[in-house]
Design an enzyme around this catalytic site. Structure first.
Site, PDB file in Angstrom:
ATOM      1  N   HIS A  65      -4.012  -5.154  -5.403  1.00 34.30           N
ATOM      2  CA  HIS A  65      -2.982  -5.498  -6.388  1.00 34.30           C
ATOM      3  C   HIS A  65      -3.058  -7.007  -6.624  1.00 34.30           C
ATOM      4  CE1 HIS A  65       1.210  -6.200  -7.753  1.00 34.30           C
ATOM      5  NE2 HIS A  65       1.271  -4.904  -8.019  1.00 34.30           N
ATOM      6  N   ASP A 120      -1.452  -5.475   3.184  1.00 38.65           N
ATOM      7  CA  ASP A 120      -0.455  -5.280   2.137  1.00 38.65           C
ATOM      8  C   ASP A 120       0.068  -3.851   2.304  1.00 38.65           C
ATOM      9  OD1 ASP A 120       0.799  -4.451  -0.176  1.00 38.65           O
ATOM     10  OD2 ASP A 120      -0.647  -5.363  -1.539  1.00 38.65           O
ATOM     11  N   GLN A 123       2.538  -0.014  -0.548  1.00 43.08           N
ATOM     12  CA  GLN A 123       2.478   1.408  -0.934  1.00 43.08           C
ATOM     13  C   GLN A 123       2.396   2.334   0.275  1.00 43.08           C
ATOM     14  OE1 GLN A 123       3.039   2.602  -3.798  1.00 43.08           O
ATOM     15  NE2 GLN A 123       3.014   0.675  -4.912  1.00 43.08           N
ATOM     16  N   CYS A 180      -1.223  -3.803 -12.400  1.00 47.44           N
ATOM     17  CA  CYS A 180      -1.475  -5.079 -11.688  1.00 47.44           C
ATOM     18  C   CYS A 180      -2.748  -5.003 -10.859  1.00 47.44           C
ATOM     19  CB  CYS A 180      -0.289  -5.484 -10.801  1.00 47.44           C
ATOM     20  SG  CYS A 180       1.200  -5.793 -11.719  1.00 47.44           S
TER      21      CYS A 180
END
Ligand code: PMP
Length: 415
Positions: free
Chosen positions: A132, A209, A212, A373
């Site tokens: 992203h 990250d 999600q 994104c």
């Protein structure tokens, strides 16, 4: 905790669980809302809405600085939410939980503190083609400032990371591997523990990250062995504007401060300032107190249901949705990894994803269309945009059927 009693059984009683989410009862353009934009943000259960309401109605005060009763109450709730987040991630110490605005701010914090202190000219940062923009741009800014270089791990045709290529990219100049746990476009669940092992063999720092991942899979930062893990509360049924950056205490202690202001200092004199202990050193200014409390309620909600049960339910839903969507004429799924979360991106022959999204909206179906994104990933896929249906614990097979029927309408319009 306001969780529907039926949800305590071994399989999810989704019909009852949906009662926890008042917004889902709405009609859109006269049709029942089918909310399939969960990767963008999730809906909020009553437990979270009640926690926010209760806080502002009865507990609102600033934290840490007050001697009065309300400030004590607000502080207790704010601190309790940090312990909840620690338990949720299985972090070793609550001092390793830094409140941030969300995943984006968490990654920027690491880039601007750890990164500025540890990355120099000619150094390399390894990202992946499925990142992203939040996990690309902060590193790009740093690379520009320092004369460092970004390398990206390529993908297989099904949307999995090429670990053989990752192995080749790692070298003595690599300072960080920053990778998403779950792709917001492809749904791919990356083998984080393996990636961490590969990096750690060479003493490389790893940031994950988790935006999600958190709503769909149990996360144990100690078992993963990563150095940093960032997530946003709004992706896991909590409020916007709050999230967590987990960092290993030794790293957080060594890193320079981020933003300056109240709450992050030890002592201030002109020309001589000392900083607060972890995690407050990184939390300048009045924090998002209500947000932290709401996030705590969201994490408690999810933990009470059980992430393993949520994951099992979503896997069934994913299998069903994959089979139904694959049968839609002209539809091509982008992202068919063996290990996936319930995210289905697709393109429909000759129809722009924005048109798909607009027509589905008329049928009450909320999906997302665009580059999500992830412009480098779109480049890899050779498309400017995709349509994306992303599922959460409250979605049902019936809703998949509504989506498929609504896609039939797109064909009618474009026939
Ligand atoms: N990473 C991924 C994989 C995401 O899907 C998102 C949100 N779409 C982000 C980072 C950024 O999250 P936020 O906007 O909540 O900071």
């Amino acid at each position: 905790m306001a969780i529907a009693a039926a949800a305590q059984h071994s399989t999810l009683d989704v019909k009852t669980l949906r009662e926890d989410f008042p917004i889902l009862k709405q009609r859109i353009h006269g049709k029942p809302l089918v909310y399939l934009d969960n990767s963008a943000t999730t809906q909020k259960p009553k437990a979270v809405l009640d926690a926010l309401h209760h806080y502002y109605f009865e507990q609102n005060a600033n934290v840490h600085r007050g001697v009065h009763t309300l400030s004590g109450r607000a502080t207790d709730l704010y601190d309790a939410a940090r312990i909840t987040a620690q338990r949720f991630l299985n972090a070793a110490d609550p001092r390793e939980i830094v409140y941030v605005r969300g995943t984006t701010e968490g990654i920027n914090l690491v880039a601007q503190t750890w990164g500025r202190a540890n990355i120099g000219k000619g150094d390399e940062m390894v990202l992946t083609e499925m990142e992203h923009h939040s996990n690309i741009v902060p590193w790009h800014i740093l690379a520009q400032e320092k004369g460092a270089r970004i390398r990206a791990v390529p993908l297989t045709p099904s949307g999995e990371l090429r670990l053989d290529e990752l192995e080749k990219l790692l070298n003595e100049r690599t300072k960080i591997v920053a990778v998403t746990h779950v792709s917001n476009v492809l749904g791919t669940v990356n083998p984080i523990a393996d990636i961490v092992r590969m990096a750690k063999k060479r003493g490389i720092t790893v940031l994950i990250d988790g935006a999600q991942a958190v709503a769909h899979t149990a996360v144990d930062v100690q078992a993963l062995g990563c150095d940093f893990y960032a997530f946003s509360a709004h992706k896991i049924f909590g409020p916007t504007g709050i999230g967590v950056l987990y960092g290993r205490a030794a790293l957080l202690e060594a890193m320079p401060v981020y933003q300056g202001g109240g709450g992050m200092i030890g002592r201030v004199a002109f020309g001589n300032i000392t900083y607060a202990d972890l995690p407050y050193k990184y939390e300048a200014g009045t924090p998002n107190i209500a947000g932290a409390i709401g996030m705590g309620a969201a994490l408690e909600y999810v933990m009470a249901i059980g992430l393993d049960r949520i994951a099992a339910y979503e896997q069934e839903l994913l299998a069903y949705a994959t089979q139904r969507l694959s049968a839609v004429p002209g539809l091509r799924l982008t992202g068919t990894a063996a290990h996936k979360a319930a995210v289905l991106s697709f393109v429909l022959e000759d129809v722009h994803p924005h048109d798909v999204g607009t027509i589905l909206d008329r049928e009450g179906v909320a999906i997302r269309a665009g580059h999500h994104c992830c412009q480098p990933l779109m480049g890899h896929l050779g498309v400017p945009a995709t349509a994306r249906a992303s599922f959460a614990l409250y979605n049902t097979r019936d809703e998949v059927d509504v989506l498929v029927k609504a896609l039939g309408k797109v064909h009618e319009v474009f026939a």
